[in-house]
Design an enzyme around this catalytic site. Structure first.
Site, short mmCIF file in Angstrom:
data_model
loop_
_atom_site.label_atom_id
_atom_site.label_comp_id
_atom_site.label_asym_id
_atom_site.label_seq_id
_atom_site.Cartn_x
_atom_site.Cartn_y
_atom_site.Cartn_z
N ASP A 157 -3.28 4.53 2.75
CA ASP A 157 -3.62 4.90 4.12
C ASP A 157 -3.23 6.36 4.34
O ASP A 157 -2.12 6.77 4.02
CB ASP A 157 -2.82 4.05 5.14
CG ASP A 157 -3.29 2.61 5.16
OD1 ASP A 157 -4.43 2.32 4.75
OD2 ASP A 157 -2.49 1.75 5.61
N ASP A 187 1.42 4.82 2.32
CA ASP A 187 1.04 5.47 3.56
C ASP A 187 1.46 6.94 3.54
O ASP A 187 2.61 7.24 3.23
CB ASP A 187 1.72 4.78 4.75
CG ASP A 187 1.50 3.28 4.75
OD1 ASP A 187 0.42 2.84 5.13
OD2 ASP A 187 2.43 2.54 4.33
N ASP A 209 0.87 -1.18 0.00
CA ASP A 209 0.00 0.00 0.00
C ASP A 209 0.90 1.23 0.00
O ASP A 209 2.13 1.10 -0.07
CB ASP A 209 -0.92 -0.01 1.24
CG ASP A 209 -0.16 0.22 2.55
OD1 ASP A 209 1.08 0.32 2.53
OD2 ASP A 209 -0.82 0.31 3.59
N1 CTP Z 1 0.63 1.59 11.52
C1 CTP Z 1 0.17 2.16 12.67
N2 CTP Z 1 -1.18 2.24 12.90
C2 CTP Z 1 -2.06 1.76 11.99
C3 CTP Z 1 -1.60 1.18 10.80
C4 CTP Z 1 -0.22 1.10 10.59
O1 CTP Z 1 0.95 2.61 13.49
N3 CTP Z 1 -3.37 1.87 12.23
C5 CTP Z 1 2.07 1.52 11.30
C6 CTP Z 1 2.62 0.10 11.25
O2 CTP Z 1 2.98 -0.33 12.53
C7 CTP Z 1 3.82 0.26 10.34
C8 CTP Z 1 3.48 1.46 9.46
O3 CTP Z 1 2.33 2.07 10.05
O4 CTP Z 1 4.96 0.57 11.10
C9 CTP Z 1 3.19 1.06 8.04
O5 CTP Z 1 2.29 -0.03 8.00
P1 CTP Z 1 2.07 -0.92 6.70
O6 CTP Z 1 1.59 -0.08 5.59
O7 CTP Z 1 1.21 -2.06 7.09
O8 CTP Z 1 3.50 -1.56 6.41
P2 CTP Z 1 4.75 -1.06 5.58
O9 CTP Z 1 5.91 -1.11 6.51
O10 CTP Z 1 4.46 0.25 4.93
O11 CTP Z 1 4.96 -2.20 4.51
P3 CTP Z 1 4.15 -2.42 3.13
O12 CTP Z 1 5.10 -2.11 2.05
O13 CTP Z 1 3.77 -3.85 3.15
O14 CTP Z 1 2.97 -1.51 3.13
MN MN Z 2 2.65 0.50 3.84
MN MN Z 3 -0.47 0.93 5.55
#
Ligand code: CTP
Ligand code: MN
Ligand code: MN
Ligand code: MN
Length: 371
Positions: free
Chosen positions: A295, A207, A205
């Protein structure tokens, strides 16, 4: 100074927040194996064994050299008997029988498949598995299953959102957000966070943090961005969660707890024309657009550093930051605050550097947090 001399083992910390871990993993064969077992333990709700294997994987990811013998791992932290046994099998036979068995088990394969759907966690996956369901077709044909809105979107856009997101696609989304923000204010701050901020080439995703210099206006900006996306017709799914920040007191004790900021979990429609070099589509897929998971989180500016640190991850890095704060400094850290229990006071931070300094830690750059 020593250049090529390996770091003495004794200097490798048990805490990921005291190690530097780039995306260049020299022990992928071993860490992939550990992560399969960690995931399998997560499926059985065995948190402590899951953590043992996640921690072992994290330690090996930080090594600038490839483990070629068990002897070479003497003195490394977080390697227990069980993890060493798995490692020994791989070093000796090229693969681990336990990992192979797990990978070929019907249970692991099914739970892996089900949890790959947006909105389906280990609990739901297990429930479906327990009822004898084994495929997406089984689930969709089962009349007693009521999919929620998130899961419906998960199935609807499954092909697109299970495909990786590229850095170019993440940048294109950043431009779209910046454009939407420019329409209402010059006071906004937007930042790419998550895995892309850690320098990853691909993600599941994208963020972003969106906020304003004026505290209290951040939620307004987030709502504006979403309205703007809706007018453009690019919102395929939107789960908006209003801020509950005013209700928070001390930092929460559980790592898994969500933060209190206004946030939005989205699936957006991204046009090929918006992406430098076009979309990464399957062969013969010429729709000209793809669905992407995005996100957005909106902390007030005075909490920006805490939110940025929390949302940049990695999950293992954050987990160890909190663990280090609690056990080594008697402080509690979460996505909102740092609290010194000895002094009985909250410590403020304007930057991530401030937070590391409060904790008495050397600063670790985002691209060194791939623990
Ligand atoms: N996070 C958070 N609160 C949330 C959702 C996510 O604090 N409600 C934090 C997670 O703990 C993580 C970061 O946001 O450290 C990013 O989460 P995620 O998108 O799931 O993982 P990524 O490390 O970005 O890996 P990916 O490439 O798979 O998205
Ligand atoms: Mn992510
Ligand atoms: Mn995320
Ligand atoms: Mn992820």
């Amino acid at each position: 100074q020593e250049g090529l001399a390996p770091t003495p083992m004794a200097l490798i910390s048990q805490y990921a927040c005291k190690r530097r871990t780039s995306t260049d993993n020299k022990n992928k064969i071993l860490t992939d194996a550990f992560e399969v077992l960690a995931e399998n333990y997560k499926f059985s709700d065995n948190k402590s064994s899951c953590l043992v294997f996640s921690r072992a994987a994290s330690v090996l990811k930080s090594l600038p050299w490839t483990v070629q013998s068990i002897e070479a791992t003497q003195g490394l932290p977080c390697l227990r008997e069980h993890t060493k046994a798995v490692m020994e099998e791989i070093l000796q036979f090229g693969h681990s029988f336990e990992v192979e068995r797990t990978l070929s088990s019907e249970r692991y394969q099914t739970l892996k498949l089900f949890t790959s759907v947006f909105g389906v966690g280990p609990k739901t996956a297990e429930k479906w598995y327990h009822r004898g369901l084994r495929s997406f077709r089984d689930i969709l044909a089962e009349p007693s299953i009521q999919l929620n809105r998130m899961q419906q979107s998960g199935f609807l856009y499954y092909g697109d959102i299970s495909r990786v997101v590229t850095k170019a696609e993440a940048q294109a989304l950043g431009n779209i957000i910046d454009e939407a923000v420019r329409l209402i204010t010059s006071d906004a701050v937007t930042a790419l966070t998550g895995g892309f901020r850690r320098g990853k080439e691909y993600g599941h995703d994208v963020d972003f943090i969106v906020t304003t210099h004026e505290v209290g206006k951040e939620e307004f900006v987030l709502r504006h961005i979403i309205d703007c996306f809706k007018k453009q017709g690019i919102v395929l799914y939107c789960d908006y969660q209003a801020s509950t920040f005013h209700m928070s007191k001390l930092p929460c004790q559980s790592f898994e707890a969500m933060d209190y900021y206004a946030k939005c979990f989205l699936i957006l429609r991204l046009e090929a024309s918006q992406v430098d070099g076009g979309l990464t589509c399957d062969e013969g897929d010429n729709r000209g657009w793809r669905a992407v998971r995005v996100d957005l989180v909106s902390p007030p500016m005075d909490r920006y550093a805490f939110a940025l640190l929390g949302w940049t991850g990695s999950t293992q890095f954050d987990r160890d930051l909190r663990r280090f704060a609690r056990f080594e400094r008697k402080m509690t850290l979460d996505n909102h605050t740092l609290y010194d229990t000895t002094k009985g006071e909250f410590l403020t931070a304007r930057s991530e550097e401030d937070i590391f300094a409060h904790l008495g830690l050397e600063y670790i750059e985002p691209w060194q947090r791939n623990a």
